[in-house]
Design a protein around this motif. Sequence first.
Motif, short mmCIF file in Angstrom:
data_model
loop_
_atom_site.label_atom_id
_atom_site.label_comp_id
_atom_site.label_asym_id
_atom_site.label_seq_id
_atom_site.Cartn_x
_atom_site.Cartn_y
_atom_site.Cartn_z
N SER A 272 5.30 28.37 23.72
CA SER A 272 4.88 27.00 22.96
C SER A 272 4.19 27.14 21.52
N LYS A 273 3.66 28.35 21.34
CA LYS A 273 2.78 28.79 20.27
C LYS A 273 3.27 29.65 19.12
N ILE A 274 4.28 30.52 19.51
CA ILE A 274 4.77 31.41 18.67
C ILE A 274 6.20 31.61 18.17
N ALA A 275 6.91 31.21 19.39
CA ALA A 275 8.44 31.42 19.09
C ALA A 275 9.12 30.83 17.87
N ALA A 276 8.71 29.58 17.53
CA ALA A 276 9.32 28.91 16.60
C ALA A 276 8.92 29.17 15.21
N LYS A 277 7.47 29.72 15.18
CA LYS A 277 7.35 30.20 13.66
C LYS A 277 7.12 31.55 13.54
#
Length: 391
Positions: A272-277
Motif C-alpha cells: 500500500s505504501k511502497i510498491a507503486a513508488k
Amino acid sequence: MKRTNFGPILLALAIFGILLFMPSRYLLPLISDQKVEHAADALNPAMFQGTALQKKMLEDKKYLPMYGSSELSRLDVYHPSNYFKANPDGFTPFLIGRGGTQSLVQFMNLATTIDELKNKKIVFILSPQWFTAQGLDDTHFSPNYSSLQAYELVFNKELKPAMKKQAAKRLLKFKIVRKDKLLTTMLEGITHDDMQHTWKARAVTPFAYTYRNILERKDIFQAVTERNIPKNNVDPHLKHLSWDQLYQHAEQTGRNESRSNPFGIVDKYYDSKIAAKLPELKGYKATESYDKSPEYGDLQMILDLLKQTHTKALFVSIPVNGPWYDYAEFPKERRQVYYNKIRNFVEKDGFQVADLSAHEYDKYFMKDTIHVGWKGWVYIDEALKSFHQAN
C-alpha cells in the motif's frame, strides 16, 4: 421582604475553591486500579498528555513504564504488552508514547512525575529517525504537546534551574506554545534574567497557577471517567517457549507475512505504501545523517533528570532496516556513526543500553522501514526480562 439565602452559594464556592486549590495528589485515589490497568496498553493520548494516570501507575511496583514513539503501537503477539500476558513474569509493561513523541515530549512526561520516578525502573526506546538535522518539528510536536505538562514545568520546584531554563527555551521554539500568551510570559520569565520579564511573569503567576489547577482537575476527571477497553492479541502457543524457540516462531511469522518484497517489510505496508513508488524512492536518503541533531540536547535533559531522580533506566537502541536503508543509499558507515554515538551518549551518564544495532540485517527483525517487529520484539522481551530481574 424575603431575604435571599446566600449560604448554599457560598458553601458551593468554598467547596469549589477547596477542590481547585488543594494538592492534586489528594485526588489521585479517585482513579481506580482498574483504570490504570486498562490504560497500560491503550495508547490513549489523553493519558500521556496528562499526569494523573501516570502518577497513579508509578505508585504500583508491578508496572514497568516503556517510553517510546510509534513502534509502541505495533502490537503483534511478540510485543511486550502481549508476550508478557502469555508469559507473566512479575511485571506489566505500561506504554507511554505514539508517533512524534520524541525526547522533548517524553522529557515533559518524565518531569511531571519527577517525585514518583525516584528509584524506579523504566525502559526508553530510542529511534534513529528522531536524530535528523532539524530535530523535532512543529508537525510532530503539536499533536503530542500537553498544555498541562507545560504549565506543570513552570511550577515544578524539583527541576534544577538550569534544566528548567533549557526546557523553557526549547518549548518557546514551537508555534503551539507561543500561541498561549500566558504560558509564553511565564516561560520567558524563566529564560530571561532581566527584571522586565521577571516582573511580567510574577504579575500573571496567579492566573497561570489557577489555569494549571483547572487543567489538572480536567485531567483527573478524564482519568476517572475514561473507558479504555483492554487490547488482547495474545498467542497461547508462545507460552513456555524457550527463547530459541520463540525466535524461530517469530521468524516463521515474519516469513509468512512479508513474502512480497526483499526488504522484510510486512506485505500490507509494502503493497500500500511502497510498491507503486519504489523506483522514485531509490537514494532518497542519500544526504541524510543522524550524527548532529537538536535531539541530542533534548535527550541529555532526560538523562540529567533520570540521574537526579536516581531512576534505573534501560535505553533500547533500535536499528534501521538495513536492506531498505541500503536501497535508500543511507550508507552503513554513516549509520554506524549514529549507533556508536547514541550508545556512548547514554552510557557516559551511567545508563544501560540494549544495543540492537547489530541486527539491522537480520531477517524479520524489522517490520517495515523503521519499526521493530517479530524477532525484534523478542530481543526486546528478553532484554526487558533481564532488566526487570536485575537488582
